[in-house]
Design an enzyme around this catalytic site. Structure first.
Site, PDB file in Angstrom:
ATOM      1  N   SER A 101     -13.010  -3.647  -0.790  1.00 41.33           N
ATOM      2  CA  SER A 101     -13.394  -3.212   0.545  1.00 41.33           C
ATOM      3  C   SER A 101     -14.912  -3.123   0.643  1.00 41.33           C
ATOM      4  CB  SER A 101     -12.794  -1.842   0.861  1.00 41.33           C
ATOM      5  OG  SER A 101     -11.382  -1.887   0.815  1.00 41.33           O
ATOM      6  N   LYS A 106      -6.823   4.794   9.144  1.00 41.41           N
ATOM      7  CA  LYS A 106      -7.931   5.523   8.524  1.00 41.41           C
ATOM      8  C   LYS A 106      -8.731   6.194   9.637  1.00 41.41           C
ATOM      9  CE  LYS A 106      -8.405   2.866   4.265  1.00 41.41           C
ATOM     10  NZ  LYS A 106      -9.347   2.209   3.331  1.00 41.41           N
ATOM     11  N   ARG A 166       0.855  -1.189   0.000  1.00 42.38           N
ATOM     12  CA  ARG A 166       0.000   0.000   0.000  1.00 42.38           C
ATOM     13  C   ARG A 166       0.888   1.235   0.000  1.00 42.38           C
ATOM     14  NH1 ARG A 166      -2.765   3.416   3.744  1.00 42.38           N
ATOM     15  NH2 ARG A 166      -4.927   3.869   3.108  1.00 42.38           N
TER      16      ARG A 166
END
Length: 230
Positions: A120, A149, A51
């Site tokens: 997701s 997040k 990521r």
């Protein structure tokens, strides 16, 4: 339409979900990110996702190629987050997209039939839509509050369970999971956990991954006591 290839992808995904590590270079220090990933692989992680939100394309690609090679050595699936072009260029095993990224059908048209596609999902509706579009697995969360997040509200245990019950494809729980709360996911039906800081912020990544893998086996154990593979 189901095909033999899609069935094979989903079957291989289920085992890969057990201990799914998502990279975050904010935790690099004494080790490079590649060294951290190798420590995680030695510790038994069953999937690696690269990521990179801020990296330049050339840097991202070079890193992806090196990490893909390393994962091949450990026979561990290698997934790219969001960037479909990078996934294609480095011959990744898969790509993971969010609700605001490219549509699953469009991704499939670009990557072909062999690449794994993860999506997701935070609701049963999103989960069912992703499955219908051809997703091979779901990432459900955030199941706990997370620094990765900060704007994500925690997904309830009930909703997580409902997602797992609603779909036939593997589901991996993600978001704020660590050794202190992982057992709270027992009974939800998840096929494993996706971890960021629990892996990459650990002082001894290899040893931490061995512990986390054993805990993940406990939460994914079947009602008859059968433990997950991997």
């Amino acid at each position: 339409m189901k095909t033999k290839q899609s069935d094979n992808r989903k079957n291989s995904c289920r085992d890969a979900m057990l201990l799914y590590a998502v990279t975050d270079r904010r935790w690099t220090g004494n080790q490079t990110l590649l060294e951290q990933v190798e420590s995680a692989l030695r510790g038994g992680v069953t999937c690696i996702q690269l990521r990179e939100k801020g990296a330049a394309e050339e840097e991202f690609l070079a890193e992806a190629i090196a990490m893909k090679k390393l994962c091949q050595e450990y026979q561990t699936p290698f997934i790219i987050n969001d960037n479909v072009n990078i996934a294609i260029k480095c011959s990744a095993d898969g790509v993971h997209v969010g609700q605001n990224d490219m549509n699953v059908r469009d991704v499939r048209a670009l990557v072909g039939e062999n690449m794994i596609i993860g999506v997701s999902a935070r609701t049963v509706e999103q989960a069912l839509a992703a499955e219908a579009a051809g997703a091979d697995y779901l990432g459900a969360g955030a199941v706990f509050s997370t620094a990765t997040k900060t704007n994500a509200c925690a997904l309830s245990h009930q909703t997580l369970t409902e997602i797992c019950q609603a779909v036939q494809i593997p589901v991996v729980a993600i978001g704020g999971i660590d050794k202190n709360n992982i057992l709270q996911l027992s009974g939800s039906g998840v096929d494993g956990v996706a971890l960021v800081s629990a892996v990459f912020a650990a002082e001894q990544i290899e040893e931490e991954c061995r512990l986390l893998k054993n805990l993940s086996r406990k939460i994914t154990a079947k009602e008859d006591g059968t433990l997950a593979a991997g």
